[in-house]
Design an enzyme around this catalytic site. Sequence first.
Site, PDB file in Angstrom:
ATOM      1  N   LYS A   1       5.270   3.562   8.253  1.00 60.08           N
ATOM      2  CA  LYS A   1       4.081   4.393   8.383  1.00 60.08           C
ATOM      3  C   LYS A   1       2.832   3.514   8.440  1.00 60.08           C
ATOM      4  CE  LYS A   1       3.969   7.760   5.538  1.00 60.08           C
ATOM      5  NZ  LYS A   1       3.779   8.593   4.321  1.00 60.08           N
TER       6      LYS A   1
ATOM      7  N   GLN B   1       7.133   3.896   3.852  1.00 62.14           N
ATOM      8  CA  GLN B   1       5.741   3.458   3.853  1.00 62.14           C
ATOM      9  C   GLN B   1       5.538   2.189   4.683  1.00 62.14           C
ATOM     10  OE1 GLN B   1       3.724   5.570   1.713  1.00 62.14           O
ATOM     11  NE2 GLN B   1       2.053   4.796   2.974  1.00 62.14           N
TER      12      GLN B   1
ATOM     13  N   SER C   1      -6.999   5.566   3.647  1.00 72.29           N
ATOM     14  CA  SER C   1      -6.954   4.734   2.444  1.00 72.29           C
ATOM     15  C   SER C   1      -7.288   3.284   2.789  1.00 72.29           C
ATOM     16  CB  SER C   1      -5.570   4.804   1.794  1.00 72.29           C
ATOM     17  OG  SER C   1      -5.439   5.940   0.978  1.00 72.29           O
TER      18      SER C   1
ATOM     19  N   LYS D   1       5.468   1.803  -3.062  1.00 67.74           N
ATOM     20  CA  LYS D   1       5.373   3.160  -3.623  1.00 67.74           C
ATOM     21  C   LYS D   1       5.674   3.075  -5.112  1.00 67.74           C
ATOM     22  CE  LYS D   1       4.636   7.412  -1.985  1.00 67.74           C
ATOM     23  NZ  LYS D   1       3.685   7.798  -0.934  1.00 67.74           N
TER      24      LYS D   1
ATOM     25  N   LYS E   1       0.861  -1.196   0.000  1.00 67.91           N
ATOM     26  CA  LYS E   1       0.000   0.000   0.000  1.00 67.91           C
ATOM     27  C   LYS E   1       0.884   1.228   0.000  1.00 67.91           C
ATOM     28  CE  LYS E   1      -4.043   1.948   0.252  1.00 67.91           C
ATOM     29  NZ  LYS E   1      -3.612   2.794  -0.862  1.00 67.91           N
TER      30      LYS E   1
ATOM     31  N   GLY F   1      -2.863   8.082  -4.375  1.00 67.22           N
ATOM     32  CA  GLY F   1      -2.254   9.279  -4.936  1.00 67.22           C
ATOM     33  C   GLY F   1      -1.090   9.776  -4.102  1.00 67.22           C
ATOM     34  N   ASP F   2      -0.335  10.675  -4.669  1.00 69.81           N
ATOM     35  CA  ASP F   2       0.776  11.351  -3.994  1.00 69.81           C
ATOM     36  C   ASP F   2       0.983  12.654  -4.768  1.00 69.81           C
ATOM     37  OD1 ASP F   2       2.958  10.726  -1.816  1.00 69.81           O
ATOM     38  OD2 ASP F   2       4.095  11.554  -3.484  1.00 69.81           O
TER      39      ASP F   2
ATOM     40  N   THR G   1      -4.817  13.242   5.466  1.00 66.47           N
ATOM     41  CA  THR G   1      -3.423  13.444   5.865  1.00 66.47           C
ATOM     42  C   THR G   1      -3.279  14.726   6.663  1.00 66.47           C
ATOM     43  OG1 THR G   1      -2.724  12.308   3.844  1.00 66.47           O
ATOM     44  CG2 THR G   1      -1.042  13.504   5.069  1.00 66.47           C
TER      45      THR G   1
ATOM     46  N   ASN H   1      -3.108  19.358  -0.869  1.00 64.19           N
ATOM     47  CA  ASN H   1      -4.114  18.835   0.049  1.00 64.19           C
ATOM     48  C   ASN H   1      -3.612  18.738   1.479  1.00 64.19           C
ATOM     49  OD1 ASN H   1      -6.186  18.564  -1.770  1.00 64.19           O
ATOM     50  ND2 ASN H   1      -5.823  16.398  -2.181  1.00 64.19           N
TER      51      ASN H   1
END
Length: 445
Positions: A113, A110, A376, A125, A89, A164-165, A208, A239
């Site tokens: 996290k 990630q 997410s 990622k 993820k 998304g990123d 976030t 965002n």
Amino acid sequence: MSYVNQILNEVKSKDSHEPEFIQTVTEVLSSLEKVIDCHPQYQEAQLLERLLEPERIVSFRVPWMTDEGKYAVNRGFRVQFNSAIGPYKGGLRFHPSVNQSVMKFLAFEQIFKNSLTGLPIGGGKGGSDFNPKGKSDNEIMRFCQSFMTELYRHIGPNLDIPAGDIGVGSREIGYLYGQYKRITGDFCGVLTGKGLTYGGSLIRTQATGYGIIYLANEVLKARGRSLKKKKLTISGSGNVAIYAAEKAIELGASVIAMCDSNGFIYDKEGLDISIIKEIKEVGYGRIREYVESKPKAEYTEGFKGIWNIPCDIALPCATQNEIDLESAKMLLKNKCWMVCEGSNMPSTLDAMSAFADAGILFIPSKAANAGGVAVSALEMSQNSQRLSWPSEEVDCRLKNIMAEIYQNMAVAAIKYGKSSQDFITGANVTAFLKVADAMMEQGLV
């Protein structure tokens, strides 16, 4: 030489061409010396050697056509780093800076996290060196379709679920999802950050930014303080930055400065976030336009100067390594007493050391910005159940996840001989132990 230092030296030698990856590995391993000493079975199983090598790296070309009918080619990546606690993820980033080192650093971060959220998701990622800025909607659509034409064979709702990123918002997710469904014929939760009309989750866009503030508020509450009347400086205006600002203002703080890649705005009386949302989310404009509506605000070219503005709390929410040692010294000189990282690895190792030496409250990104991936994962749960939860339920779950992250960090830091304020150690140890134990229990993986 200790096991941790030996492994760190090996990574620096083997991956010397990947500075971003070396930086994040150094930051994590530097916290784990005592943990490894207390768990000799990890060394016996050569766990760090396995943890530091991605399970899979996919690299591919992405050909697409401009509106003028010219051919263009970009590079695409997906790093599937660790699936010990769940399917991969992590977001997709479309930005010229994307390369394998950046992808590995983001995927490695990630892992930890995602572990901190307490949810069953592994770390990955991906992205491309494609730059969406200046491209038409049709060009972006054609690029996304070409990108997914290769990526679709490597992802799935129980295998790898991108999101998304930077450079990948709701528009790009929509194009990517449409192409996945077109190729596979499968309507499933293979991407998160989807539109609300086809399986997206309420609060995901805000998650976030809101999560950063929820965690900062937990840290302050434990010390008898609050965000009320505190002055915040926030880098970025995407965002993450916008919704961190929105939630901070809602809780009584004053956001006095924000920026984009061109420059920063400053208003000592506090910024009007509704105007920034109108500029950045509706008009896709530049932050300098803010002074047209608020002439008393000041605009300065070059975003780095934002860290020279006196503030109580700094939220770096733009990109990696935006706070170097010089910027850290500026913040400390101007009496900043809390830094909560919104973007991924926004502080250099030297900057982090300066903050630690000064004894300020410092919350690393893998904890502070975990709210996005947490929601997410909640979107994945809703997709699996074919349900859509109300915003109040999603927001409540997000608050609880961030509160639990704080508690776990504080407990882990104390358990391994550090101050309850050492959130770097607390975050790294908490996240590592869950992943390490899962790897041990699954054998040679």
